[in-house]
Design an enzyme around this catalytic site. Sequence first.
Site, PDB file in Angstrom:
ATOM      1  N   ASP A  33       9.388  10.436  13.021  1.00  0.00           N
ATOM      2  CA  ASP A  33       8.270  10.316  12.071  1.00  0.00           C
ATOM      3  C   ASP A  33       8.011  11.690  11.471  1.00  0.00           C
ATOM      4  OD1 ASP A  33       5.498  10.003  10.992  1.00  0.00           O
ATOM      5  OD2 ASP A  33       5.621   8.045  11.959  1.00  0.00           O
ATOM      6  N   LEU A  35       5.206  12.459  10.072  1.00  0.00           N
ATOM      7  CA  LEU A  35       3.746  12.623  10.139  1.00  0.00           C
ATOM      8  C   LEU A  35       3.112  12.787   8.758  1.00  0.00           C
ATOM      9  CD1 LEU A  35       3.225  14.777  13.387  1.00  0.00           C
ATOM     10  CD2 LEU A  35       3.224  12.297  13.132  1.00  0.00           C
ATOM     11  N   PHE A  74       9.802   1.292  10.505  1.00  0.00           N
ATOM     12  CA  PHE A  74       8.444   1.135   9.974  1.00  0.00           C
ATOM     13  C   PHE A  74       8.116   2.187   8.927  1.00  0.00           C
ATOM     14  CE2 PHE A  74       8.439  -0.537  14.281  1.00  0.00           C
ATOM     15  CZ  PHE A  74       7.706  -1.707  14.172  1.00  0.00           C
ATOM     16  N   TYR A 142       5.890  -1.231  -4.778  1.00  0.00           N
ATOM     17  CA  TYR A 142       5.960  -1.293  -3.311  1.00  0.00           C
ATOM     18  C   TYR A 142       6.804  -2.499  -2.884  1.00  0.00           C
ATOM     19  CZ  TYR A 142       4.426  -2.491   1.412  1.00  0.00           C
ATOM     20  OH  TYR A 142       4.391  -2.862   2.739  1.00  0.00           O
ATOM     21  N   LYS A 146      10.849  -2.749  -1.235  1.00  0.00           N
ATOM     22  CA  LYS A 146      11.203  -3.474   0.001  1.00  0.00           C
ATOM     23  C   LYS A 146      12.269  -4.531  -0.287  1.00  0.00           C
ATOM     24  CE  LYS A 146       8.267  -1.599   2.953  1.00  0.00           C
ATOM     25  NZ  LYS A 146       8.541  -1.159   4.324  1.00  0.00           N
ATOM     26  N   LEU A 191      -8.495  -3.591   3.520  1.00  0.00           N
ATOM     27  CA  LEU A 191      -9.798  -4.247   3.452  1.00  0.00           C
ATOM     28  C   LEU A 191     -10.581  -4.180   4.764  1.00  0.00           C
ATOM     29  CD1 LEU A 191     -11.786  -5.922   1.783  1.00  0.00           C
ATOM     30  CD2 LEU A 191     -10.611  -7.977   2.613  1.00  0.00           C
TER      31      LEU A 191
HETATM   32  N1  LIG Z   1      -0.060  -2.496   7.121  1.00  0.00           N
HETATM   33  C1  LIG Z   1       0.286  -3.671   6.580  1.00  0.00           C
HETATM   34  O1  LIG Z   1      -0.557  -4.539   6.313  1.00  0.00           O
HETATM   35  C2  LIG Z   1       1.734  -3.985   6.314  1.00  0.00           C
HETATM   36  C3  LIG Z   1       2.057  -5.250   5.806  1.00  0.00           C
HETATM   37  C4  LIG Z   1       3.393  -5.540   5.508  1.00  0.00           C
HETATM   38  C5  LIG Z   1       4.380  -4.607   5.784  1.00  0.00           C
HETATM   39  N2  LIG Z   1       4.040  -3.397   6.291  1.00  0.00           N
HETATM   40  C6  LIG Z   1       5.102  -2.430   6.550  1.00  0.00           C
HETATM   41  O2  LIG Z   1       5.018  -2.014   7.912  1.00  0.00           O
HETATM   42  C7  LIG Z   1       5.422  -0.650   8.032  1.00  0.00           C
HETATM   43  C8  LIG Z   1       4.372   0.123   8.785  1.00  0.00           C
HETATM   44  O3  LIG Z   1       3.132   0.045   8.115  1.00  0.00           O
HETATM   45  P1  LIG Z   1       1.848   0.820   8.676  1.00  0.00           P
HETATM   46  O4  LIG Z   1       0.646   0.104   8.206  1.00  0.00           O
HETATM   47  O5  LIG Z   1       2.014   1.081  10.130  1.00  0.00           O
HETATM   48  O6  LIG Z   1       1.966   2.195   7.871  1.00  0.00           O
HETATM   49  P2  LIG Z   1       1.629   3.675   8.344  1.00  0.00           P
HETATM   50  O7  LIG Z   1       1.490   4.496   7.112  1.00  0.00           O
HETATM   51  O8  LIG Z   1       0.521   3.688   9.317  1.00  0.00           O
HETATM   52  O9  LIG Z   1       2.952   4.101   9.124  1.00  0.00           O
HETATM   53  C9  LIG Z   1       4.121   4.534   8.476  1.00  0.00           C
HETATM   54  C10 LIG Z   1       4.653   5.720   9.271  1.00  0.00           C
HETATM   55  O10 LIG Z   1       5.876   6.139   8.686  1.00  0.00           O
HETATM   56  C11 LIG Z   1       5.866   7.557   8.556  1.00  0.00           C
HETATM   57  N3  LIG Z   1       6.758   7.868   7.448  1.00  0.00           N
HETATM   58  C12 LIG Z   1       6.607   7.506   6.142  1.00  0.00           C
HETATM   59  N4  LIG Z   1       7.657   7.922   5.429  1.00  0.00           N
HETATM   60  C13 LIG Z   1       8.501   8.557   6.291  1.00  0.00           C
HETATM   61  C14 LIG Z   1       9.763   9.191   6.147  1.00  0.00           C
HETATM   62  N5  LIG Z   1      10.371   9.287   4.970  1.00  0.00           N
HETATM   63  N6  LIG Z   1      10.339   9.722   7.254  1.00  0.00           N
HETATM   64  C15 LIG Z   1       9.726   9.659   8.461  1.00  0.00           C
HETATM   65  N7  LIG Z   1       8.532   9.068   8.650  1.00  0.00           N
HETATM   66  C16 LIG Z   1       7.928   8.524   7.579  1.00  0.00           C
HETATM   67  C17 LIG Z   1       4.425   7.938   8.359  1.00  0.00           C
HETATM   68  O11 LIG Z   1       4.134   9.277   8.735  1.00  0.00           O
HETATM   69  C18 LIG Z   1       3.715   6.919   9.254  1.00  0.00           C
HETATM   70  O12 LIG Z   1       3.567   7.406  10.563  1.00  0.00           O
HETATM   71  C19 LIG Z   1       5.679  -0.162   6.602  1.00  0.00           C
HETATM   72  O13 LIG Z   1       7.062  -0.209   6.370  1.00  0.00           O
HETATM   73  C20 LIG Z   1       4.957  -1.168   5.734  1.00  0.00           C
HETATM   74  O14 LIG Z   1       5.567  -1.297   4.481  1.00  0.00           O
HETATM   75  C21 LIG Z   1       2.750  -3.054   6.557  1.00  0.00           C
HETATM   76  O1  LIG Z   2     -11.756  -1.936  -0.939  1.00  0.00           O
HETATM   77  C1  LIG Z   2     -11.072  -2.968  -1.036  1.00  0.00           C
HETATM   78  C2  LIG Z   2      -9.775  -3.085  -0.470  1.00  0.00           C
HETATM   79  C3  LIG Z   2      -9.075  -4.259  -0.653  1.00  0.00           C
HETATM   80  N1  LIG Z   2      -9.620  -5.290  -1.358  1.00  0.00           N
HETATM   81  C4  LIG Z   2      -8.864  -6.536  -1.530  1.00  0.00           C
HETATM   82  O2  LIG Z   2      -8.559  -7.050  -0.252  1.00  0.00           O
HETATM   83  C5  LIG Z   2      -7.300  -7.706  -0.250  1.00  0.00           C
HETATM   84  C6  LIG Z   2      -6.425  -7.094   0.809  1.00  0.00           C
HETATM   85  O3  LIG Z   2      -6.121  -5.762   0.409  1.00  0.00           O
HETATM   86  P1  LIG Z   2      -5.424  -4.683   1.377  1.00  0.00           P
HETATM   87  O4  LIG Z   2      -6.088  -4.697   2.705  1.00  0.00           O
HETATM   88  O5  LIG Z   2      -5.362  -3.398   0.623  1.00  0.00           O
HETATM   89  O6  LIG Z   2      -3.977  -5.285   1.595  1.00  0.00           O
HETATM   90  P2  LIG Z   2      -2.866  -5.728   0.540  1.00  0.00           P
HETATM   91  O7  LIG Z   2      -2.994  -5.010  -0.737  1.00  0.00           O
HETATM   92  O8  LIG Z   2      -2.904  -7.235   0.482  1.00  0.00           O
HETATM   93  O9  LIG Z   2      -1.534  -5.199   1.179  1.00  0.00           O
HETATM   94  C7  LIG Z   2      -1.296  -5.237   2.582  1.00  0.00           C
HETATM   95  O10 LIG Z   2      -0.621  -6.418   2.860  1.00  0.00           O
HETATM   96  C8  LIG Z   2       0.652  -6.531   2.227  1.00  0.00           C
HETATM   97  C9  LIG Z   2       1.259  -7.851   2.630  1.00  0.00           C
HETATM   98  O11 LIG Z   2       0.485  -8.912   2.142  1.00  0.00           O
HETATM   99  C10 LIG Z   2       1.494  -5.365   2.720  1.00  0.00           C
HETATM  100  O12 LIG Z   2       2.743  -5.423   2.163  1.00  0.00           O
HETATM  101  C11 LIG Z   2       0.863  -4.035   2.390  1.00  0.00           C
HETATM  102  O13 LIG Z   2       1.630  -2.985   2.968  1.00  0.00           O
HETATM  103  C12 LIG Z   2      -0.496  -3.997   2.962  1.00  0.00           C
HETATM  104  O14 LIG Z   2      -1.145  -2.812   2.512  1.00  0.00           O
HETATM  105  C13 LIG Z   2      -6.720  -7.507  -1.661  1.00  0.00           C
HETATM  106  O15 LIG Z   2      -7.010  -8.644  -2.405  1.00  0.00           O
HETATM  107  C14 LIG Z   2      -7.526  -6.331  -2.227  1.00  0.00           C
HETATM  108  O16 LIG Z   2      -7.692  -6.378  -3.627  1.00  0.00           O
HETATM  109  C15 LIG Z   2     -10.891  -5.198  -1.917  1.00  0.00           C
HETATM  110  O17 LIG Z   2     -11.385  -6.108  -2.557  1.00  0.00           O
HETATM  111  N2  LIG Z   2     -11.576  -4.034  -1.726  1.00  0.00           N
END
Ligand SMILES: NC(=O)c1ccc[n+]([C@@H]2O[C@H](COP(=O)([O-])OP(=O)(O)OC[C@H]3O[C@@H](n4cnc5c(N)ncnc54)[C@H](O)[C@@H]3O)[C@@H](O)[C@H]2O)c1
Ligand SMILES: O=c1ccn([C@@H]2O[C@H](COP(=O)(O)OP(=O)(O)O[C@H]3O[C@H](CO)[C@@H](O)[C@H](O)[C@H]3O)[C@@H](O)[C@H]2O)c(=O)[nH]1
Length: 345
Positions: A33, A35, A74, A142, A146, A191
């Site tokens: 990572d 960071l 991730f 984004y 992916k 959210l």
């Molecule tokens: N959070 C969600 O709702 C959600 C939904 C769908 C998919 N995902 C996917 O899941 C994965 C993890 O999401 P998260 O919410 O834990 O995000 P996060 O930002 O908390 O974690 C991502 C980690 O990757 C590290 N990182 C980023 N780019 C890097 C690089 N080039 N080299 C090394 N480290 C790097 C960051 O420092 C961080 O620790 C992501 O790939 C994201 O697209 C997340």
């Molecule tokens: O202050 C806020 C933040 C979010 N939203 C809404 O809440 C919903 C959820 O938003 P958010 O929590 O930002 O998640 P998403 O944009 O849906 O995306 C998340 O979920 C996706 C999968 O559905 C992943 O791919 C992304 O990484 C992850 O960030 C969306 O409709 C936003 O428009 C608000 O209305 N107000």
Amino acid sequence: MKQKVLVAGGAGYIGSHMVKDLLANGYEVLVLDNLSKGHRDAVPHERLVLGNIGDRDLVETLFDQHAIAAVMHFAAFIEVGESVREPEKYYRNNFAETLVLLDAMRRHGIARFIFSSTAAVYGTPKQTPITEDHPLHPINPYGASKAMVEQVLKDFDSAYGLKSIVLRYFNAAGADPDGELGERHDPETHLIPLVLDAAAGARDAIAIFGQDYDTPDGTCIRDYIHVADLCQAHRLALDALLQGGEFNIYNLGNGRGFSVREVIDAAAAVTESQIPCRAAPRRPGDPPRLIADSTKAKRELGWTPEYTDLATIIRHAWQFRQRCMAAESTVSRTTDSPTPLSTRT
Ligand SMILES: NC(=O)c1ccc[n+]([C@@H]2O[C@H](COP(=O)([O-])OP(=O)(O)OC[C@H]3O[C@@H](n4cnc5c(N)ncnc54)[C@H](O)[C@@H]3O)[C@@H](O)[C@H]2O)c1
Ligand SMILES: O=c1ccn([C@@H]2O[C@H](COP(=O)(O)OP(=O)(O)O[C@H]3O[C@H](CO)[C@@H](O)[C@H](O)[C@H]3O)[C@@H](O)[C@H]2O)c(=O)[nH]1
């Protein structure tokens, strides 16, 4: 001998929960990572390699020095809105750097890969719940970044025998049920943590992005899935690959959608707080409704999500937030200078 898994992005939100889960289930773990977003104290320090997945020399050295059975990936930038404003950042980090990692795996004969994909690959779905065979039409960079990696994974499987499982998560939420780990994005854009900030009085109000969508209350609908259930699915996918499983794609969600307003109401009930809201314009790149059909993951991987109730998901996130606040207030009472919050002992 224990199988060793490289967890790229393991210091982030979902990755750090995965590291804990893997260690609890008898795997060896190495975290890579940079960071840029993650937290040093979210993983055991002796397991963390600080660096970039796109640093070819570093990654090749790691593969020379460690017998890596599989890579869980991730590491990515994750904000839909930012990706619309700064697409180059997303295509470079999420696509180009991943290609370096995959190429190094190929050259070292490491042939098992689990990829964190997203519901954002579907764009605005033609119907919900969404099955894996729904066409991919991402509407933001984004999601496009992916989808591009998914295509590479199919081609690397056919050409080089690099076997992947693609997990398309819907909205990851919640926190470690033990209370040790949770979501600490900075800045936070998701959210549920923002709503909890408003409940705690740390933010004046939650902005509701769009109230004129074609949904029952006009706000966007999402399928929230507990981070611990995502980890369970990864472990099952890992077992499948280690047992000779083939390339596959699975949706991970609960199959139930909640509107932004419903999430706010549920959080108000869990926290027993008033949550001030204000109307805000639609956020570019947001589809109105994303709901998963995860039948395939349940049937083929044996996935059985445990924390499917929205109130439970919010409660775990709230417990973690309160624990962080208590730790911060202890630190500020006992030191003059700021000390990083440690969530691991
Ligand atoms: N959070 C969600 O709702 C959600 C939904 C769908 C998919 N995902 C996917 O899941 C994965 C993890 O999401 P998260 O919410 O834990 O995000 P996060 O930002 O908390 O974690 C991502 C980690 O990757 C590290 N990182 C980023 N780019 C890097 C690089 N080039 N080299 C090394 N480290 C790097 C960051 O420092 C961080 O620790 C992501 O790939 C994201 O697209 C997340
Ligand atoms: O202050 C806020 C933040 C979010 N939203 C809404 O809440 C919903 C959820 O938003 P958010 O929590 O930002 O998640 P998403 O944009 O849906 O995306 C998340 O979920 C996706 C999968 O559905 C992943 O791919 C992304 O990484 C992850 O960030 C969306 O409709 C936003 O428009 C608000 O209305 N107000």
